[in-house]
Design an enzyme around this catalytic site. Structure first.
Site, short mmCIF file in Angstrom:
data_model
loop_
_atom_site.label_atom_id
_atom_site.label_comp_id
_atom_site.label_asym_id
_atom_site.label_seq_id
_atom_site.Cartn_x
_atom_site.Cartn_y
_atom_site.Cartn_z
N ASP A 1 0.87 -1.17 0.00
CA ASP A 1 0.00 0.00 0.00
C ASP A 1 0.91 1.23 0.00
O ASP A 1 2.11 1.12 0.28
CB ASP A 1 -0.90 -0.04 1.24
CG ASP A 1 -1.78 1.17 1.37
OD1 ASP A 1 -2.42 1.54 0.37
OD2 ASP A 1 -1.82 1.75 2.46
N ASP B 1 -1.54 -0.77 5.88
CA ASP B 1 -1.79 -0.24 7.22
C ASP B 1 -3.27 -0.16 7.55
O ASP B 1 -3.66 0.54 8.49
CB ASP B 1 -1.16 1.15 7.37
CG ASP B 1 -1.94 2.22 6.60
OD1 ASP B 1 -2.29 1.97 5.43
OD2 ASP B 1 -2.21 3.29 7.17
N ASP C 1 -0.14 5.13 0.99
CA ASP C 1 -0.36 6.05 2.11
C ASP C 1 -0.37 5.29 3.43
O ASP C 1 -1.12 4.32 3.59
CB ASP C 1 -1.71 6.76 1.96
CG ASP C 1 -1.79 7.63 0.72
OD1 ASP C 1 -0.82 7.66 -0.04
OD2 ASP C 1 -2.83 8.27 0.52
#
Length: 218
Positions: A9, A169, A11
């Site tokens: 991922d 996250d 961000d």
């Protein structure tokens, strides 16, 4: 295990984009005569993009009539900011360099619009590490937790899911990885503070070095 592909991922995983994402929505508040919100209040919503940030800043729902225009304004502000306050997390570049030295192909799979994903990777010198960068938009992909973008990364690289690792996250990342049939590592330095359901991840990484350790011991 040396994987055929390691996907990340963007961000909250590779890049701390919360300051610029939060700044973009605070720019909207300031333009309306409102006080900016502290970054601590915007960091978690930043992990979910415009819907949660506009909810946090203006108590706005995606069903509100004004939402499309507000989202467009937010994205314009964010594009203007670029990555001016969005550093790589500590240890990320070292992780990517180690994976490259081990000849592990890498890629980015994010819910960020494709042109912004490409721009962030380019401006932070991530593009040269990545075999593929998949954002929102190409080939009609749906937002994670749908697995579409992960499956598109597999299609473009020719690597099967069982030889691919994914790190993110957010619970949405974990659900997308599960649906795509690939092992998942949750990174604890990102926007989401609570761990996903234990059945959704193999590793809870506290530092980028933990991701390398996870890969090698599988």
């Amino acid at each position: 295990m040396i994987p055929g592909l390691f996907l990340f991922d963007l961000d909250g995983t590779l890049v701390d984009t919360a300051p610029d994402l939060g700044g973009a929505v605070n720019d909207m508040r300031i333009a309306r005569g409102l006080e900016p919100l502290p970054l601590d209040l915007l960091r978690e919503p930043a992990g979910h993009g415009a819907p949660k940030l506009l909810k946090a800043a203006f108590n706005m729902e995606t069903t509100d009539e004004a939402y499309p225009a507000m989202r467009a304004e937010f994205l314009k502000n964010y594009a203007a900011r670029g990555v001016s306050h969005s550093p790589l997390f500590a240890g990320i570049r070292e992780l990517l360099e180690a994976l490259r030295e081990m000849h592990v192909p890498m890629g980015v799979v994010t819910n960020k619009p494709q042109e912004l994903a490409d721009r962030v990777c380019r401006e932070l010198d991530l593009s040269d590490f990545m075999e593929v960068v998949i954002g929102l938009g190409p080939e009609g992909t749906k937002l994670k937790p749908a697995p579409d973008s992960l499956l598109l990364a597999l299609k473009r690289t020719g690597i099967p899911a069982e030889k691919t690792l994914y790190a993110g996250d957010n619970t949405k990342d974990a659900l997308a990885a599960q649906a795509a049939g690939m092992p998942f590592a949750f990174v604890a330095w990102g926007c989401q503070q609570e761990l996903p359901d234990r059945a959704l991840y193999e590793c809870a990484a506290r530092t980028p070095a933990d991701l390398l350790s996870w890969m090698l011991r599988r």
